[in-house]
Design a protein around this motif. Sequence first.
Motif, PDB file in Angstrom:
ATOM      1  N   GLU A  17      22.263   6.852   9.219  1.00 59.88           N
ATOM      2  CA  GLU A  17      21.790   5.701   8.450  1.00 59.88           C
ATOM      3  C   GLU A  17      20.313   5.813   8.062  1.00 59.88           C
ATOM      4  OE1 GLU A  17      23.069   2.661   7.458  1.00 59.88           O
ATOM      5  OE2 GLU A  17      25.125   2.928   8.147  1.00 59.88           O
ATOM      6  N   LEU A  18      19.512   6.471   8.939  1.00 61.68           N
ATOM      7  CA  LEU A  18      18.057   6.539   8.759  1.00 61.68           C
ATOM      8  C   LEU A  18      17.452   5.142   8.576  1.00 61.68           C
ATOM      9  CD1 LEU A  18      17.640   9.756   6.555  1.00 61.68           C
ATOM     10  CD2 LEU A  18      17.321   9.495   9.025  1.00 61.68           C
ATOM     11  N   HIS A  19      17.997   4.207   9.358  1.00 61.77           N
ATOM     12  CA  HIS A  19      17.493   2.835   9.331  1.00 61.77           C
ATOM     13  C   HIS A  19      17.799   2.224  10.697  1.00 61.77           C
ATOM     14  CE1 HIS A  19      16.925  -1.359   8.327  1.00 61.77           C
ATOM     15  NE2 HIS A  19      16.474  -1.025   7.126  1.00 61.77           N
ATOM     16  N   PHE A  20      16.785   2.143  11.561  1.00 65.33           N
ATOM     17  CA  PHE A  20      17.010   1.709  12.936  1.00 65.33           C
ATOM     18  C   PHE A  20      17.525   0.275  13.001  1.00 65.33           C
ATOM     19  CE2 PHE A  20      14.323   4.749  15.766  1.00 65.33           C
ATOM     20  CZ  PHE A  20      14.896   5.841  15.131  1.00 65.33           C
ATOM     21  N   GLY A  21      17.069  -0.589  12.099  1.00 66.73           N
ATOM     22  CA  GLY A  21      17.500  -1.982  12.134  1.00 66.73           C
ATOM     23  C   GLY A  21      18.990  -2.124  11.902  1.00 66.73           C
ATOM     24  N   ARG A  22      19.511  -1.435  10.878  1.00 65.00           N
ATOM     25  CA  ARG A  22      20.948  -1.513  10.588  1.00 65.00           C
ATOM     26  C   ARG A  22      21.770  -0.932  11.731  1.00 65.00           C
ATOM     27  NH1 ARG A  22      19.675  -0.123   5.065  1.00 65.00           N
ATOM     28  NH2 ARG A  22      20.173   2.055   5.480  1.00 65.00           N
ATOM     29  N   LEU A  49      13.245  14.355  17.518  1.00 67.47           N
ATOM     30  CA  LEU A  49      14.467  14.298  16.722  1.00 67.47           C
ATOM     31  C   LEU A  49      14.229  13.650  15.363  1.00 67.47           C
ATOM     32  CD1 LEU A  49      16.918  13.177  19.554  1.00 67.47           C
ATOM     33  CD2 LEU A  49      16.545  15.498  18.666  1.00 67.47           C
ATOM     34  N   PHE A  50      13.229  12.786  15.278  1.00 64.87           N
ATOM     35  CA  PHE A  50      12.906  12.112  14.027  1.00 64.87           C
ATOM     36  C   PHE A  50      11.417  12.241  13.729  1.00 64.87           C
ATOM     37  CE2 PHE A  50      16.667   9.801  15.512  1.00 64.87           C
ATOM     38  CZ  PHE A  50      17.455   9.798  14.373  1.00 64.87           C
ATOM     39  N   ASP A  51      11.103  12.303  12.448  1.00 69.13           N
ATOM     40  CA  ASP A  51       9.721  12.146  11.986  1.00 69.13           C
ATOM     41  C   ASP A  51       9.558  10.708  11.534  1.00 69.13           C
ATOM     42  OD1 ASP A  51       8.969  14.797  12.421  1.00 69.13           O
ATOM     43  OD2 ASP A  51       9.791  15.422  10.479  1.00 69.13           O
ATOM     44  N   ARG A  52       8.551  10.027  12.023  1.00 69.29           N
ATOM     45  CA  ARG A  52       8.328   8.628  11.719  1.00 69.29           C
ATOM     46  C   ARG A  52       6.998   8.463  11.009  1.00 69.29           C
ATOM     47  NH1 ARG A  52      10.523   9.652  16.617  1.00 69.29           N
ATOM     48  NH2 ARG A  52      12.197   8.339  17.458  1.00 69.29           N
ATOM     49  N   ASP A  53       6.998   7.690   9.937  1.00 71.09           N
ATOM     50  CA  ASP A  53       5.740   7.360   9.261  1.00 71.09           C
ATOM     51  C   ASP A  53       5.890   5.972   8.653  1.00 71.09           C
ATOM     52  OD1 ASP A  53       7.171   7.618   6.830  1.00 71.09           O
ATOM     53  OD2 ASP A  53       6.614   9.732   6.644  1.00 71.09           O
ATOM     54  N   GLY A  54       4.928   5.562   7.868  1.00 69.04           N
ATOM     55  CA  GLY A  54       4.932   4.229   7.296  1.00 69.04           C
ATOM     56  C   GLY A  54       6.066   3.983   6.323  1.00 69.04           C
ATOM     57  N   ARG A  55       6.681   5.048   5.811  1.00 71.73           N
ATOM     58  CA  ARG A  55       7.774   4.896   4.850  1.00 71.73           C
ATOM     59  C   ARG A  55       9.139   4.842   5.512  1.00 71.73           C
ATOM     60  NH1 ARG A  55       6.405   9.905   1.133  1.00 71.73           N
ATOM     61  NH2 ARG A  55       6.096  10.724   3.247  1.00 71.73           N
ATOM     62  N   GLY A  56       9.192   5.028   6.844  1.00 73.73           N
ATOM     63  CA  GLY A  56      10.472   4.976   7.536  1.00 73.73           C
ATOM     64  C   GLY A  56      10.658   6.180   8.435  1.00 73.73           C
ATOM     65  N   VAL A  57      11.904   6.590   8.626  1.00 73.44           N
ATOM     66  CA  VAL A  57      12.209   7.720   9.499  1.00 73.44           C
ATOM     67  C   VAL A  57      13.029   8.750   8.730  1.00 73.44           C
ATOM     68  CG1 VAL A  57      12.166   6.338  11.605  1.00 73.44           C
ATOM     69  CG2 VAL A  57      14.325   6.640  10.379  1.00 73.44           C
ATOM     70  N   ARG A  58      12.927   9.982   9.156  1.00 74.32           N
ATOM     71  CA  ARG A  58      13.759  11.060   8.620  1.00 74.32           C
ATOM     72  C   ARG A  58      13.994  12.060   9.738  1.00 74.32           C
ATOM     73  NH1 ARG A  58       8.656  11.648   6.622  1.00 74.32           N
ATOM     74  NH2 ARG A  58       7.622  13.633   6.973  1.00 74.32           N
ATOM     75  N   LEU A  59      15.051  12.853   9.596  1.00 74.84           N
ATOM     76  CA  LEU A  59      15.373  13.827  10.625  1.00 74.84           C
ATOM     77  C   LEU A  59      14.291  14.894  10.733  1.00 74.84           C
ATOM     78  CD1 LEU A  59      19.183  14.698  10.475  1.00 74.84           C
ATOM     79  CD2 LEU A  59      17.912  13.729  12.394  1.00 74.84           C
ATOM     80  N   ALA A  60      13.863  15.156  11.939  1.00 76.47           N
ATOM     81  CA  ALA A  60      12.978  16.292  12.186  1.00 76.47           C
ATOM     82  C   ALA A  60      13.825  17.560  12.290  1.00 76.47           C
ATOM     83  CB  ALA A  60      12.182  16.069  13.469  1.00 76.47           C
TER      84      ALA A  60
END
Length: 314
Positions: A17-22, A49-60
């Motif tokens: 999903e790349l959306h922790f809230g959902r 496992l994930f790269d996190r920044d101000g735009r959201g998350v994506r798979l590392a």
Amino acid sequence: MDLDLAQVRAFVRAAEELHFGRVAGTLGVSQQVLSKRIARLEFLLGVALFDRDGRGVRLAEGGARFLLPARQALAAADAAVAAAVGGRRPLRVDVWGHLYAPMRTLAQVAEEAGDLALGHGRDLASVSAALLSGDIDAAFGRVHPPLHAGLAHRLVRLEPVDAVLSVGHPLAAEPALRPERLRGSVLWAPGALDRLDFLHRFAERFGIRERATSVNLGLAHFLAEVARDARGFALLPADVPLPDIPGLRSVPLVEPTPLYAWSLLWRAGGGHPGLDGLAAACAARAGRLRWLEYDPARDWLPEPPTGTARAGPG
């Protein structure tokens, strides 16, 4: 290292999903709990496992390597549970496409299919994620590209679609309509058209440029809005019963007749033993009621049926 399957499941769902809230909502936990599970898994693996920044998350990079074996681990765990309980666990089936009432078709095969536990998914993406993570065994709705390579499907039913118009619409008195005659009308949709593949394809194919969006609060609310628009129309499968709303008329579409395709969807490479029974019940009903009749000279489908179904159970 002993993997915690709750942490692995949290990672897989978040990767899809790349959306922790959902994802937190679908797992029935808070976003904080979800984040802690993933952080703990990263700590134990010693890998981000994930790269996190101000735009959201994506798979590392580590997450991309871990995703496939993590899915396989969840599938193996689900298979172990199924083996332990034998045939006692019902086949878990989600449907999606609520406005088009997929339960109408599934209800016709449920008695022949055995013990089913039915639920509702939000859309194809959400039920695909649930299948891949092992939360459900099968799903029923409209399948369209792109579809994850780990899933398989079988076409079950091709259903003619009617136009539903306000009685004040200039074409409401017609006995039947060719789809291109609706070009000057407004297509109503229960959400953003780019998320509703069938309606989007229909609008593009037949040159429907004007669109209106409703909040999806159910069929009655949606069609009440259509009834108030003298230029508007909606698309519904022909045998969906219309709610008791004054000012509506259903008109068949012809030359060509749009067909809405219902499919059975499951995770490739194994599954619940009840899946064969459900697929066989669908195939038997389709044969008796001629659900899969398609004539390209008469009908329109976004994707031809020969390219829609893959080899499957049964």
